[in-house]
Design a protein around this motif. Structure first.
Motif, PDB file in Angstrom:
ATOM      1  N   THR A 117       0.838  -1.199   0.000  1.00  0.00           N
ATOM      2  CA  THR A 117       0.000   0.000   0.000  1.00  0.00           C
ATOM      3  C   THR A 117       0.875   1.252   0.000  1.00  0.00           C
ATOM      4  OG1 THR A 117      -1.674  -1.181   1.288  1.00  0.00           O
ATOM      5  CG2 THR A 117      -1.816   1.224   1.239  1.00  0.00           C
ATOM      6  N   PRO A 118       0.707   2.144  -0.970  1.00  0.00           N
ATOM      7  CA  PRO A 118       1.541   3.357  -1.019  1.00  0.00           C
ATOM      8  C   PRO A 118       1.289   4.262   0.190  1.00  0.00           C
ATOM      9  CG  PRO A 118       0.410   2.990  -3.118  1.00  0.00           C
ATOM     10  CD  PRO A 118      -0.208   2.061  -2.119  1.00  0.00           C
ATOM     11  N   ILE A 119       2.342   4.933   0.621  1.00  0.00           N
ATOM     12  CA  ILE A 119       2.218   5.851   1.742  1.00  0.00           C
ATOM     13  C   ILE A 119       1.527   7.135   1.295  1.00  0.00           C
ATOM     14  CG2 ILE A 119       4.479   6.934   1.371  1.00  0.00           C
ATOM     15  CD1 ILE A 119       4.777   6.967   4.457  1.00  0.00           C
ATOM     16  N   ARG A 120       0.677   7.679   2.170  1.00  0.00           N
ATOM     17  CA  ARG A 120      -0.015   8.935   1.880  1.00  0.00           C
ATOM     18  C   ARG A 120       0.055   9.811   3.124  1.00  0.00           C
ATOM     19  NH1 ARG A 120      -5.119   7.235   0.162  1.00  0.00           N
ATOM     20  NH2 ARG A 120      -6.209   7.839   2.059  1.00  0.00           N
ATOM     21  N   PHE A 121       0.430  11.041   2.937  1.00  0.00           N
ATOM     22  CA  PHE A 121       0.625  11.943   4.064  1.00  0.00           C
ATOM     23  C   PHE A 121      -0.584  12.870   4.222  1.00  0.00           C
ATOM     24  CE2 PHE A 121       4.822  10.725   2.554  1.00  0.00           C
ATOM     25  CZ  PHE A 121       5.475  10.384   3.733  1.00  0.00           C
ATOM     26  N   ASP A 122      -0.717  13.369   5.464  1.00  0.00           N
ATOM     27  CA  ASP A 122      -1.778  14.343   5.710  1.00  0.00           C
ATOM     28  C   ASP A 122      -1.234  15.761   5.490  1.00  0.00           C
ATOM     29  OD1 ASP A 122      -0.285  15.032   7.971  1.00  0.00           O
ATOM     30  OD2 ASP A 122      -1.502  13.807   9.321  1.00  0.00           O
ATOM     31  N   LYS A 124      -0.258  17.903   7.496  1.00  0.00           N
ATOM     32  CA  LYS A 124       0.772  18.337   8.450  1.00  0.00           C
ATOM     33  C   LYS A 124       2.070  17.550   8.278  1.00  0.00           C
ATOM     34  CE  LYS A 124      -2.697  19.641  11.906  1.00  0.00           C
ATOM     35  NZ  LYS A 124      -3.178  19.419  13.302  1.00  0.00           N
ATOM     36  N   GLY A 125       2.147  16.724   7.266  1.00  0.00           N
ATOM     37  CA  GLY A 125       3.353  15.940   7.037  1.00  0.00           C
ATOM     38  C   GLY A 125       3.367  14.607   7.742  1.00  0.00           C
ATOM     39  N   GLY A 126       2.305  14.295   8.483  1.00  0.00           N
ATOM     40  CA  GLY A 126       2.200  12.995   9.142  1.00  0.00           C
ATOM     41  C   GLY A 126       1.659  11.938   8.198  1.00  0.00           C
ATOM     42  N   ILE A 127       1.818  10.670   8.570  1.00  0.00           N
ATOM     43  CA  ILE A 127       1.321   9.574   7.736  1.00  0.00           C
ATOM     44  C   ILE A 127      -0.180   9.421   7.960  1.00  0.00           C
ATOM     45  CG2 ILE A 127       1.490   7.115   7.220  1.00  0.00           C
ATOM     46  CD1 ILE A 127       4.368   7.220   8.270  1.00  0.00           C
ATOM     47  N   ALA A 128      -0.928   9.515   6.893  1.00  0.00           N
ATOM     48  CA  ALA A 128      -2.376   9.354   6.979  1.00  0.00           C
ATOM     49  C   ALA A 128      -2.814   7.942   6.603  1.00  0.00           C
ATOM     50  CB  ALA A 128      -3.069  10.379   6.068  1.00  0.00           C
ATOM     51  N   TYR A 129      -2.111   7.344   5.640  1.00  0.00           N
ATOM     52  CA  TYR A 129      -2.536   6.026   5.124  1.00  0.00           C
ATOM     53  C   TYR A 129      -1.294   5.275   4.638  1.00  0.00           C
ATOM     54  CZ  TYR A 129      -5.923   2.811   2.975  1.00  0.00           C
ATOM     55  OH  TYR A 129      -6.700   1.731   2.661  1.00  0.00           O
ATOM     56  N   TRP A 130      -1.212   3.979   5.018  1.00  0.00           N
ATOM     57  CA  TRP A 130      -0.056   3.185   4.613  1.00  0.00           C
ATOM     58  C   TRP A 130      -0.425   1.716   4.778  1.00  0.00           C
ATOM     59  CZ3 TRP A 130       5.548   3.693   7.039  1.00  0.00           C
ATOM     60  CH2 TRP A 130       6.505   3.415   6.046  1.00  0.00           C
ATOM     61  N   GLY A 131       0.563   0.845   4.669  1.00  0.00           N
ATOM     62  CA  GLY A 131       0.312  -0.584   4.828  1.00  0.00           C
ATOM     63  C   GLY A 131       0.170  -0.983   6.288  1.00  0.00           C
ATOM     64  N   SER A 145      13.480   3.833  -0.276  1.00  0.00           N
ATOM     65  CA  SER A 145      12.405   4.747   0.112  1.00  0.00           C
ATOM     66  C   SER A 145      12.006   4.364   1.542  1.00  0.00           C
ATOM     67  CB  SER A 145      11.218   4.638  -0.854  1.00  0.00           C
ATOM     68  OG  SER A 145      10.702   3.314  -0.869  1.00  0.00           O
ATOM     69  N   ARG A 146      11.055   5.061   2.073  1.00  0.00           N
ATOM     70  CA  ARG A 146      10.726   4.864   3.484  1.00  0.00           C
ATOM     71  C   ARG A 146      10.257   3.439   3.764  1.00  0.00           C
ATOM     72  NH1 ARG A 146       7.897   9.515   7.098  1.00  0.00           N
ATOM     73  NH2 ARG A 146       8.443   8.658   9.143  1.00  0.00           N
ATOM     74  N   GLY A 147      10.813   2.844   4.810  1.00  0.00           N
ATOM     75  CA  GLY A 147      10.425   1.495   5.195  1.00  0.00           C
ATOM     76  C   GLY A 147      10.032   1.426   6.654  1.00  0.00           C
ATOM     77  N   TRP A 204      -1.747   5.464  11.751  1.00  0.00           N
ATOM     78  CA  TRP A 204      -2.249   5.727  10.408  1.00  0.00           C
ATOM     79  C   TRP A 204      -3.312   4.688  10.061  1.00  0.00           C
ATOM     80  CZ3 TRP A 204       3.036   4.084  10.822  1.00  0.00           C
ATOM     81  CH2 TRP A 204       3.294   2.773  10.383  1.00  0.00           C
ATOM     82  N   ASP A 205      -4.078   4.992   9.056  1.00  0.00           N
ATOM     83  CA  ASP A 205      -5.081   4.042   8.557  1.00  0.00           C
ATOM     84  C   ASP A 205      -4.450   3.145   7.493  1.00  0.00           C
ATOM     85  OD1 ASP A 205      -7.338   4.823  10.073  1.00  0.00           O
ATOM     86  OD2 ASP A 205      -7.581   6.582   8.791  1.00  0.00           O
TER      87      ASP A 205
END
Length: 265
Positions: A117-122, A124-131, A145-147, A204-205
């Motif tokens: 699942t690709p990372i998605r930020f909110d 404010k720069g926080g993680i909103a959605y990921w795996g 990339s970010r792990g 995150w969701d």
């Protein structure tokens, strides 16, 4: 019906009369026949099931406690430089090589489950959605990339592929993990990088639900213990049998969900 009832009543009266006669005879003669006669009579007419004594249930034996100390000589593998986020599969490689199975950390990194699942930020720069690490490895294990990481239930099938006797000890008392080591089986345990309580939690969701964790998440191979310390092969340090204060280790292990994987022969 009346005839049957009368017959049964007469039989009962005859038995009672006979027993009374035997008891009276024994009282005056001291012949010692009473016990055998009464036993024979009662055997011929057993009491109702509801009045029979219920056998006492045997108490379950207490769980066997581990010895005061134990230590294994397992191979040590460093996750760097190829897998900066690969502490879990590197710990798995150490466990498998200890068991005589020649698998490298890079092979296992290719084979483990992944949640891509690709990372998605909110905003404010926080993680909103990921795996979700309960589903598979989240992010990029190679550091390009970010792990993030992978949790016990997603890593278990890979362990089972090579060792059918794999066991998930997540949530079990730490004494059971010590017993594993005592019996000759190292244990993959989830902890934190510095073995300290996380200063910051993130959420995150994900497609499989909400994730709450810390980027200090880490996994090591438990290879020993005594009263004061546990001993681990840490894939970051690349050292055998690093001593960690047991109370400190247990606190952070519990904070990370008491996750643990091992195996039996």
């Amino acid at each position: 019906m009346k005839v049957t009832f009368a017959f049964l009543s007469l039989a009962a009266l005859t038995l009672t009369s006979g027993l009374f006669t035997v008891l009276l005879y024994d009282r005056f003669t001291g012949s010692g026949r009473t016990e055998s006669v009464v036993a024979t009579a009662l055997a011929a007419s057993p009491p109702a099931a509801a009045t029979r004594p219920i056998p006492a249930q045997a108490a379950a034996p207490p769980p066997e406690q581990p010895k005061p100390s134990a230590k294994l000589d397992a191979p040590v593998i460093k996750q760097y430089p190829e897998l900066p986020s690969g502490c879990e599969v590197t710990s798995l490689a150490m466990l498998l090589q200890y068991a005589g199975i020649s698998k490298t950390k890079l092979e296992l990194a290719d084979e483990m489950k992944k949640d891509e699942t690709p990372i998605r930020f909110d905003g404010k720069g926080g993680i909103a959605y990921w795996g979700n690490p309960h589903t598979g490895f989240v992010g990029d294990v190679t550091g390009k990339s970010r792990g993030f990481g992978i949790y016990h239930e997603a890593l278990l099938p890979l362990l089972q592929t090579y060792i059918p006797g794999a066991v998930d000890l997540t949530g079990k008392p730490f004494e059971l993990l010590q017993k594993q080591v005592e019996q000759g089986f190292p244990v993959i345990v989830w902890n934190t990088i510095d073995y300290a309580m996380p200063a910051k939690w993130v959420e995150w969701d994900s497609p499989a639900g909400r994730v709450k964790t810390t980027f200090a998440e880490h996994a090591v191979l438990l290879v020993g213990y005594d009263e004061q310390n546990v001993y681990v092969n840490d894939p970051i340090l690349g050292e055998k049998g690093t001593a960690i204060d047991k109370a400190q280790f247990l606190a952070t292990w519990e904070a990370m969900g008491k996750q643990a994987l091992s195996y039996h022969k």
